[in-house]
Scaffold this active site. Structure first.
Site, PDB file in Angstrom:
ATOM      1  CG  HIS A   8      38.642  65.442   0.602  1.00 26.59           C
ATOM      2  ND1 HIS A   8      38.730  64.398  -0.270  1.00 26.59           N
ATOM      3  CD2 HIS A   8      39.249  65.030   1.743  1.00 26.59           C
ATOM      4  CE1 HIS A   8      39.332  63.382   0.321  1.00 26.59           C
ATOM      5  NE2 HIS A   8      39.666  63.731   1.541  1.00 26.59           N
TER       6      HIS A   8
HETATM    7  C1  UD1 Z   1      39.506  64.079   6.938  1.00 24.92           C
HETATM    8  C2  UD1 Z   1      40.753  63.186   6.893  1.00 24.92           C
HETATM    9  C3  UD1 Z   1      41.017  62.736   5.461  1.00 24.92           C
HETATM   10  C4  UD1 Z   1      39.780  62.112   4.849  1.00 24.92           C
HETATM   11  C5  UD1 Z   1      38.631  63.099   4.955  1.00 24.92           C
HETATM   12  C6  UD1 Z   1      37.338  62.569   4.375  1.00 24.92           C
HETATM   13  C7  UD1 Z   1      42.524  63.697   8.546  1.00 24.92           C
HETATM   14  C8  UD1 Z   1      43.876  64.261   8.706  1.00 24.92           C
HETATM   15  N1  UD1 Z   1      41.945  63.903   7.339  1.00 24.92           N
HETATM   16  O1  UD1 Z   1      39.801  65.257   6.194  1.00 24.92           O
HETATM   17  O2  UD1 Z   1      42.070  61.784   5.451  1.00 24.92           O
HETATM   18  O3  UD1 Z   1      40.043  61.781   3.507  1.00 24.92           O
HETATM   19  O4  UD1 Z   1      38.423  63.390   6.348  1.00 24.92           O
HETATM   20  O5  UD1 Z   1      36.335  63.533   4.432  1.00 24.92           O
HETATM   21  O6  UD1 Z   1      41.990  63.094   9.468  1.00 24.92           O
HETATM   22  N2  UD1 Z   1      33.629  69.729   8.484  1.00 24.92           N
HETATM   23  C9  UD1 Z   1      32.278  69.926   8.517  1.00 24.92           C
HETATM   24  N3  UD1 Z   1      31.481  68.910   8.982  1.00 24.92           N
HETATM   25  C10 UD1 Z   1      31.989  67.739   9.430  1.00 24.92           C
HETATM   26  C11 UD1 Z   1      33.366  67.555   9.412  1.00 24.92           C
HETATM   27  C12 UD1 Z   1      34.183  68.541   8.933  1.00 24.92           C
HETATM   28  O7  UD1 Z   1      31.786  70.968   8.110  1.00 24.92           O
HETATM   29  O8  UD1 Z   1      31.205  66.859   9.850  1.00 24.92           O
HETATM   30  C13 UD1 Z   1      34.497  70.793   7.932  1.00 24.92           C
HETATM   31  C14 UD1 Z   1      35.081  71.674   9.004  1.00 24.92           C
HETATM   32  O9  UD1 Z   1      35.159  72.961   8.509  1.00 24.92           O
HETATM   33  C15 UD1 Z   1      36.474  71.116   9.178  1.00 24.92           C
HETATM   34  C16 UD1 Z   1      36.803  70.688   7.753  1.00 24.92           C
HETATM   35  O10 UD1 Z   1      35.561  70.216   7.222  1.00 24.92           O
HETATM   36  O11 UD1 Z   1      37.360  72.041   9.705  1.00 24.92           O
HETATM   37  C17 UD1 Z   1      37.817  69.614   7.657  1.00 24.92           C
HETATM   38  O12 UD1 Z   1      37.446  68.476   8.469  1.00 24.92           O
HETATM   39  P1  UD1 Z   1      38.612  67.507   9.054  1.00 24.92           P
HETATM   40  O13 UD1 Z   1      38.021  66.349   9.744  1.00 24.92           O
HETATM   41  O14 UD1 Z   1      39.588  68.353   9.827  1.00 24.92           O
HETATM   42  O15 UD1 Z   1      39.394  67.054   7.755  1.00 24.92           O
HETATM   43  P2  UD1 Z   1      38.879  66.549   6.337  1.00 24.92           P
HETATM   44  O16 UD1 Z   1      39.339  67.505   5.313  1.00 24.92           O
HETATM   45  O17 UD1 Z   1      37.436  66.166   6.341  1.00 24.92           O
END
Ligand code: UD1
Length: 385
Positions: A224
């Site tokens: 991820h």
């Molecule tokens: C975040 C953390 C990362 C951690 C990871 C675990 C930061 C900078 N990054 O990254 O350190 O290892 O979480 O998962 O805080 N999304 C969904 N559903 C959700 C949440 C997210 O569909 O419940 C999708 C959305 O499209 C979103 C993308 O995932 O834009 C990324 O989510 P985000 O929280 O921005 O970062 P992660 O890649 O999950």
């Protein structure tokens, strides 16, 4: 003592589970004659950084974490947008609750956003202190790669924190190099491992292998990191590499939403779907994922926490990154830091699959008691705050 803790994204929940349990045990074990104010009043705030049931609520259910007292419901966005939204939503909550301690865990955007608010807040004149004491759990980890958003979050959070709990000895050297005085640093061990130890028995009972139709021995994959999944070239190479490995060992791959979006955008998801040697799923609840980890012959990942969990379980882990902020997992654990070069990944997985993989040991203080150590330390420091 009023302690506010922050949970925002998936890897936070396992850490908060240990803290919440340690607080509950502390309160339950106070002598009956203890004054009411000896109890720790725990206020749990969920920022809503992760919000899908599978990325959030399922962890509260599996781990028995109390429901958050407050949910900021911030959701996804760019780094600046998400961090700013958390800060805007959190400031009035912090002012209203005015906790003695603000405890943040890990390195996600919720961690730095709330820490930054806490460090600049000015409580009202009636409050017994001007701002909360800021406590960072899992401090001092450094990849020395500032292109990682988490690295920026770690450096800033540590520099603003008053009490820093570390999971491994290397973290102390990192913090001292940055000018943080040793009196602030406490070696507590790893709260993530507390939660893992507490749930091994439950995880054994998960029926996830039957649900997914996993019948043979398998490797477990997670991906991820933006550096791996946001570039079409790198992601394509990784998909090719997984397809090659799957010819020798079938793979189970629970796909993170960020990765799924990109696999579809770059027309790679169907390549994985067409393979009969790769089982795909969405993100999995904690106990199901732990069950799959425990049963795997090898794990291939770019996660931070999974490097630690496989080290505790002594399962060979191939980390698809050039650096790790958790060097103890390589130095004494079962982790291989390999990067994304196809040949290197294949060579390493071949060594592991031939049974020649290294045998690790469990790092110091990864013993299931880290949450207890943290709460005992905070209680003993409380008079000096
Ligand atoms: C975040 C953390 C990362 C951690 C990871 C675990 C930061 C900078 N990054 O990254 O350190 O290892 O979480 O998962 O805080 N999304 C969904 N559903 C959700 C949440 C997210 O569909 O419940 C999708 C959305 O499209 C979103 C993308 O995932 O834009 C990324 O989510 P985000 O929280 O921005 O970062 P992660 O890649 O999950």
């Amino acid at each position: 003592m009023k302690l506010m803790s922050i949970a925002g994204a998936r890897p936070n929940f396992m850490k908060i589970a240990s803290i919440a349990k340690a607080i509950e045990n502390y309160n339950n074990n106070l002598p009956a004659t203890a004054a009411l104010q000896s109890k720790i009043d725990h206020v749990l705030v969920h920022t809503g950084q992760h919000y899908d049931k599978k990325m959030s609520q399922s962890f509260f259910d599996d781990l028995g974490i109390p429901q958050p007292d407050i949910n900021l419901e911030v959701g996804s966005g760019s780094h600046a947008h998400q961090t700013a939204e958390i800060m805007r939503a959190f400031e009035p909550v912090l002012l209203r609750e005015s906790p003695d301690i603000l405890l943040v865990v890990g390195d996600v955007n919720s961690t730095i956003a709330c820490c930054l608010v806490g460090s600049k807040i000015q409580y009202t004149a009636e409050s017994k202190r001007e701002r909360p004491v800021i406590v960072h759990v899992e401090a001092g980890l450094r990849s020395y790669d500032r292109s990682m958003p988490e690295e920026v979050n770690r450096i800033l959070t540590d520099s603003l924190s008053d009490v820093l709990f570390i999971t491994e000895e290397s973290a102390k050297d990192n913090l001292l190099k940055e000018g943080i005085v040793s009196e602030k640093i406490h070696f507590s061990g790893n709260v993530m491992i507390d939660t893992l130890k507490n749930h091994l028995k439950h995880a054994e009972k998960s029926g996830i292998k039957q649900d997914l139709g996993v019948s043979s021995l398998y490797g477990l994959v997670t991906l991820h990191r933006p550096s791996n999944v946001d570039s079409p070239e790198i992601l394509k190479d990784l998909v090719d590499t997984l397809l090659t490995i799957s010819k020798k060992k079938s793979l189970v791959f629970p796909v993170h939403p960020r990765t799924r979006n990109n696999l579809e955008r770059f027309s790679l998801y169907s390549k994985l779907e067409e393979s009969s040697d790769i089982i795909l799923s969405g993100p999995l609840p904690y106990l199901d994922f732990l069950n799959l980890t425990m049963g795997a012959d090898l794990v291939i990942t770019d996660s931070g926490g999974i490097q630690e969990e496989t080290t505790y379980l002594n399962i060979p882990c191939v980390t698809l990154r050039e650096n790790t902020e958790r060097p103890v997992t390589v130095d004494v654990g079962s982790n291989y830091l390999i990067g994304t070069d196809k040949e290197r990944i294949l060579q390493t997985t071949d060594i592991i699959l031939s049974g020649q993989g290294k045998k690790g040991t469990i790092p110091k203080f990864w013993d299931g008691k880290s949450g207890e150590r943290i709460i005992a330390t905070l209680v003993s420091l409380n008079n000096n705050f």
